[in-house]
Scaffold this active site. Structure first.
Site, PDB file in Angstrom:
ATOM      1  N   SER A 120       0.811  -1.211   0.000  1.00  0.00           N
ATOM      2  CA  SER A 120       0.000   0.000   0.000  1.00  0.00           C
ATOM      3  C   SER A 120       0.845   1.261   0.000  1.00  0.00           C
ATOM      4  O   SER A 120       0.314   2.362  -0.150  1.00  0.00           O
ATOM      5  CB  SER A 120      -0.923   0.008   1.225  1.00  0.00           C
ATOM      6  N   GLU A 153      -5.092  -0.073  -7.710  1.00  0.00           N
ATOM      7  CA  GLU A 153      -4.061   0.871  -8.140  1.00  0.00           C
ATOM      8  C   GLU A 153      -2.934   0.089  -8.805  1.00  0.00           C
ATOM      9  O   GLU A 153      -2.354  -0.809  -8.188  1.00  0.00           O
ATOM     10  CB  GLU A 153      -3.481   1.604  -6.926  1.00  0.00           C
ATOM     11  N   ASN A 191      -3.148   6.331  -0.527  1.00  0.00           N
ATOM     12  CA  ASN A 191      -2.701   6.572   0.841  1.00  0.00           C
ATOM     13  C   ASN A 191      -2.005   7.911   1.022  1.00  0.00           C
ATOM     14  O   ASN A 191      -1.926   8.421   2.141  1.00  0.00           O
ATOM     15  CB  ASN A 191      -1.800   5.418   1.300  1.00  0.00           C
TER      16      ASN A 191
END
Length: 284
Positions: A120, A153, A191
């Site tokens: 992430s 993503e 993020n």
């Protein structure tokens, strides 16, 4: 490259969800775990989630059985990945652990195999550099819960080839996900935007501006968010939030990404959110 068989390394929250969506779309999956107990636990979670889909009439019982039949579990990493066209890593967000996994996988698979990380926030370029195939390495960041969330993503490292990106983009669409392209930058898009918001919400509590429930209410009713940032932080895991904030802080060297002291204190106390029963809220 035509991706016909996938290996997923790690059967935790993200890994079992990733295996679930590939298998449900008729792609054979090898799910690799460190023990048979953990592999069985991952399969049990997938079966439970599939049963929930049956109850909601999203799939039928035949599709449930076919999905489970598409998944084989392995505790031997080499055996689990050696036939895969695409290997998706979903182990804990620890750089050295991911590097170790990719070094072993790189030696075990064919030269055409694409390697992907579900990280992430960790640099895709940095992970790709430990392999002999940085051109066939990509970030494939799914969102929790994977069977429900449609976004993935796709993060390009410095040397990720257009052929690799196109192959992974195609397979993402095949499993009913919406791929969004992102360059390799700390936190990528999701993020880099989300975690500072969560961190600022924690600062509001830390500085006595408002209680957690009130912060979340403001964001839900005032900003139309389906879930408040502090409840979301508990759901993600406060340790994961801290890890990502530290990646952002180290990557940009910008004080705006400094983790809130309250976040650090709660992680040190073992209050990580849903998974420990207590974070900003208390859970059964």
């Amino acid at each position: 490259m035509d991706i016909k068989k996938v290996a997923v390394i790690g059967g935790g929250t993200m890994g079992n969800g990733i295996a679930h969506v590939f298998a449900m779309n008729e792609i054979p999956v090898h799910l690799v775990e460190t023990s048979q107990e953990l592999a069985d636990k991952a399969l049990a979670t997938i079966e439970k989630n599939l049963e929930r889909m049956v109850e909601k009439a999203k799939i039928d019982s035949v599709q449930k059985i076919e999905t489970l039949d598409n998944i084989k579990t392995y505790t031997n990493l080499v055996k689990g990945v050696e036939e895969a066209d695409l290997v998706v890593e979903a182990v804990p967000e620890v750089l050295d652990l991911k590097k170790e996994v990719f070094q072993k996988v790189d030696e075990a698979v064919s030269e055409d195999t694409i390697l992907a990380s579900n990280t992430s926030s960790i640099s895709i370029t940095k992970l790709a550099a430990v392999t002999g195939r940085p051109d066939r390495f990509i970030g494939m960041h799914f969102f929790n819960p994977v069977p429900i969330m449609t976004l993935v993503e796709l993060v390009k490292g410095l040397e990720t080839s257009s052929e690799t990106f196109e192959s992974v983009e195609q397979i993402s669409k095949l499993i009913d996900k919406t791929p969004v392209e992102a360059e390799d930058s700390p936190g990528f898009v999701s993020n880099r935007v989300l975690m500072p918001m969560i961190n600022e919400a924690i600062f509001c509590v830390h500085e006595g501006v408002a209680e957690p429930e009130d912060v979340d209410t403001v964001m839900k009713l005032g900003m139309n968010h389906p879930m408040g940032p502090l409840r979301l932080a508990d759901f993600i895991g406060l340790d994961v939030c801290l890890d990502i904030m530290e990646v952002l802080y180290d990557g940009f060297k910008d004080p705006k990404y400094r983790p809130c002291p309250l976040l650090v204190k709660m992680v040190n106390a073992g209050k990580l959110g849903n998974k420990t029963g207590e974070g900003f809220y208390v859970y059964d």
